[in-house]
Design a protein around this motif. Structure first.
Motif, PDB file in Angstrom:
ATOM      1  N   SER A 110      15.083 -35.861  22.524  1.00  0.00           N
ATOM      2  CA  SER A 110      14.258 -35.970  21.597  1.00  0.00           C
ATOM      3  C   SER A 110      13.084 -36.880  21.498  1.00  0.00           C
ATOM      4  O   SER A 110      11.396 -36.136  20.984  1.00  0.00           O
ATOM      5  CB  SER A 110      14.485 -35.205  19.632  1.00  0.00           C
ATOM      6  N   ASN A 115      11.674 -32.011  19.771  1.00  0.00           N
ATOM      7  CA  ASN A 115      12.550 -31.981  18.905  1.00  0.00           C
ATOM      8  C   ASN A 115      13.143 -30.792  18.833  1.00  0.00           C
ATOM      9  O   ASN A 115      14.129 -29.798  19.055  1.00  0.00           O
ATOM     10  CB  ASN A 115      12.618 -32.680  17.929  1.00  0.00           C
ATOM     11  N   SER A 148      17.880 -35.437  15.955  1.00  0.00           N
ATOM     12  CA  SER A 148      16.835 -35.132  17.205  1.00  0.00           C
ATOM     13  C   SER A 148      15.285 -35.556  16.035  1.00  0.00           C
ATOM     14  O   SER A 148      14.136 -35.834  16.465  1.00  0.00           O
ATOM     15  CB  SER A 148      16.277 -32.943  17.372  1.00  0.00           C
ATOM     16  N   ASN A 149      15.938 -34.614  14.244  1.00  0.00           N
ATOM     17  CA  ASN A 149      14.333 -35.259  14.157  1.00  0.00           C
ATOM     18  C   ASN A 149      14.216 -37.121  13.645  1.00  0.00           C
ATOM     19  O   ASN A 149      13.308 -37.399  13.714  1.00  0.00           O
ATOM     20  CB  ASN A 149      14.665 -34.876  12.610  1.00  0.00           C
ATOM     21  N   GLY A 152      13.372 -38.239  17.501  1.00  0.00           N
ATOM     22  CA  GLY A 152      11.582 -37.563  17.406  1.00  0.00           C
ATOM     23  C   GLY A 152      10.512 -38.222  16.940  1.00  0.00           C
ATOM     24  O   GLY A 152       9.560 -38.912  17.294  1.00  0.00           O
ATOM     25  N   ASP A 159       7.822 -36.574  18.137  1.00  0.00           N
ATOM     26  CA  ASP A 159       6.969 -35.427  16.718  1.00  0.00           C
ATOM     27  C   ASP A 159       5.796 -34.884  16.684  1.00  0.00           C
ATOM     28  O   ASP A 159       5.296 -36.378  16.416  1.00  0.00           O
ATOM     29  CB  ASP A 159       7.645 -35.800  15.371  1.00  0.00           C
TER      30      ASP A 159
END
Length: 432
Positions: A110, A115, A148-149, A152, A159
């Motif tokens: 990510s 992501n 993933s967040n 990122g 992101d």
């Protein structure tokens, strides 16, 4: 607040309650809310479908569409089965080892990609691993999307809000690596440790199922080697396009669509097969959500909230950083963080300019990025990746409810913000 602002908030809140309580299908709630916003003239067709700031983010929609098509074609090669068996064997079939491996891979990917693309690629492997080992995939999927967040957040391209922040603040790719990546590495270590406790009920396993998996040959899972090499070649080009999109000046959505078109063109996959795994419900849900949030932008709700936040902190740099971190986290848990950051970034730019070019004032940008990116983990609709995984889970026959996701996500988001606050204080106010 004006009457139109109050009305737009009421419509959005009503739709949000329906989504959270699952009284009606989330797509119906989003579309119903969008329809009301249009019917009450809180937004209009021109704004909803063509505005860059307050309309449907077609870049997100078509990025998802293109990657869903590519992933659907790759799925036919047997690659996901190969990776699932290989991962399970490498982890010796132990559930926590599998989860830790997947979340670290997801976070790393990510940071290099967006992501949403990462969870689209990792989710099919997760379903297959859990199926082979007889595990419930839901805890694994939730852990992966949270990772993933987090991952990122580390880079400019990880992101979408970071891209907006970089543009407004004049920040480079290396700036994000220097200022955010070290903290994200620490946060990921803490997250893996927390996963051991947070998902502790998911780590029971059947030794007989593990033995069966250990006896499998992953190479036998590949069904179409020619299509596999075609798919990997196109995927490599797409990923290169994502990394270099700022250099070649091509949007990631265009890269994804070009990749999807090229893969369907050069392979023997039919159009029906290519579109079979597209999550149409997820795409429509995003459209409805974008229209509702866009109405909040158009009526000035988000601008009012952001200005109030800026006015409340006055000239105190530390108070501004902490208020921005907390406020961004809370708002990004409720509304999409892209329009929020787009609205808030000019205000942050004014605060930075007013305080002068110092490490303390520059930390406002990192506070905004950390709050908006990490706060999206708090709820099932807080980030695009969350919504995508919920759609994939429902399609797989293992639906994740709003509150099932949120009861884990809010813990991780809260922990992330609690760790981010002392990091910002120490780095930019104590050690600067």
């Amino acid at each position: 607040m004006s009457a139109t602002q109050i009305l737009s908030v009421l419509v959005f809140a009503g739709a949000y309650v329906l989504i959270a309580t699952e009284r009606v299908h989330r797509v119906a709630a989003a579309l119903g809310g969008a329809a009301l916003m249009l019917a009450l003239r809180l937004t209009d067709g021109e704004t909803a479908f063509h505005s860059l700031d307050a309309g449907v983010d077609w870049n997100v929609v078509f990025l998802l569409l293109g990657m869903m098509i590519i992933v659907g074609v790759i799925k036919q090669t047997g690659l996901f089965e190969y990776l699932a068996i290989a991962a399970a064997k490498r982890a010796r079939g132990k559930p926590f080892a599998v989860l830790a491996m997947f979340v670290v891979i997801t976070a790393g990917a990510s940071a290099a990609l967006d992501n949403v693309t990462t969870v689209l690629l990792i989710a099919p492997v997760t379903f297959l691993v859990c199926d082979r080992l007889g595990l419930n995939p839901i805890p694994f999927l939730i852990a992966e999307v949270l990772a993933s967040n987090i991952g990122g957040t580390a880079t400019l391209i990880g992101d979408p809000p970071n891209i907006i922040i970089a543009s407004r603040g004049g920040l480079s790719f290396n700036d994000f690596l220097v200022h955010l990546a070290p903290f994200i590495v620490v946060l990921m270590v803490a997250f893996v440790v927390v996963c051991r406790w947070l998902f502790r009920d998911a780590f029971h396993y059947d030794e007989d199922r593990v033995a069966e998996v250990m006896a499998l040959s992953e190479r036998e899972a590949i069904r179409d080697r020619r299509l596999l090499w075609q798919s990997l070649g196109v995927l490599a080009l797409v990923l290169a396009g994502f990394v270099l999109h700022g250099v070649v000046d091509v949007e990631p959505s265009v890269v994804a669509l070009l990749g999807a078109g090229l893969l369907v063109l050069i392979s023997e996959v039919t159009t029906e097969e290519a579109l079979a795994d597209v999550e149409w419900e997820t795409l429509v849900f995003f459209m409805g959500l974008f229209v509702m949030v866009g109405a909040l932008v158009k009526t000035g709700v988000i601008d009012t909230v952001s200005a109030a936040l800026a006015g409340a902190v006055g000239g105190d740099p530390l108070l501004a950083v902490m208020a921005l971190l907390a406020g961004s986290a809370v708002l990004s848990a409720v509304v999409d963080n892209i329009p929020y950051v787009a609205t808030m970034s000019p205000i942050v730019a004014e605060l930075v300019a007013a305080q002068g070019n110092t490490p303390q004032s520059d930390s406002l940008w990192w506070s905004l990025a950390l709050g908006a990116d990490l706060g999206g983990n708090a709820t099932a609709v807080g980030a695009s990746a969350n919504v995508v995984v919920l759609g994939l889970a429902a399609r797989n026959g293992t639906p994740i409810s709003f509150w099932q996701f949120t009861r884990y996500g809010i813990v991780v988001a809260g922990l992330s913000i609690l760790l981010a606050a002392p990091y910002l204080w120490l780095r930019y106010f104590v050690l600067a």
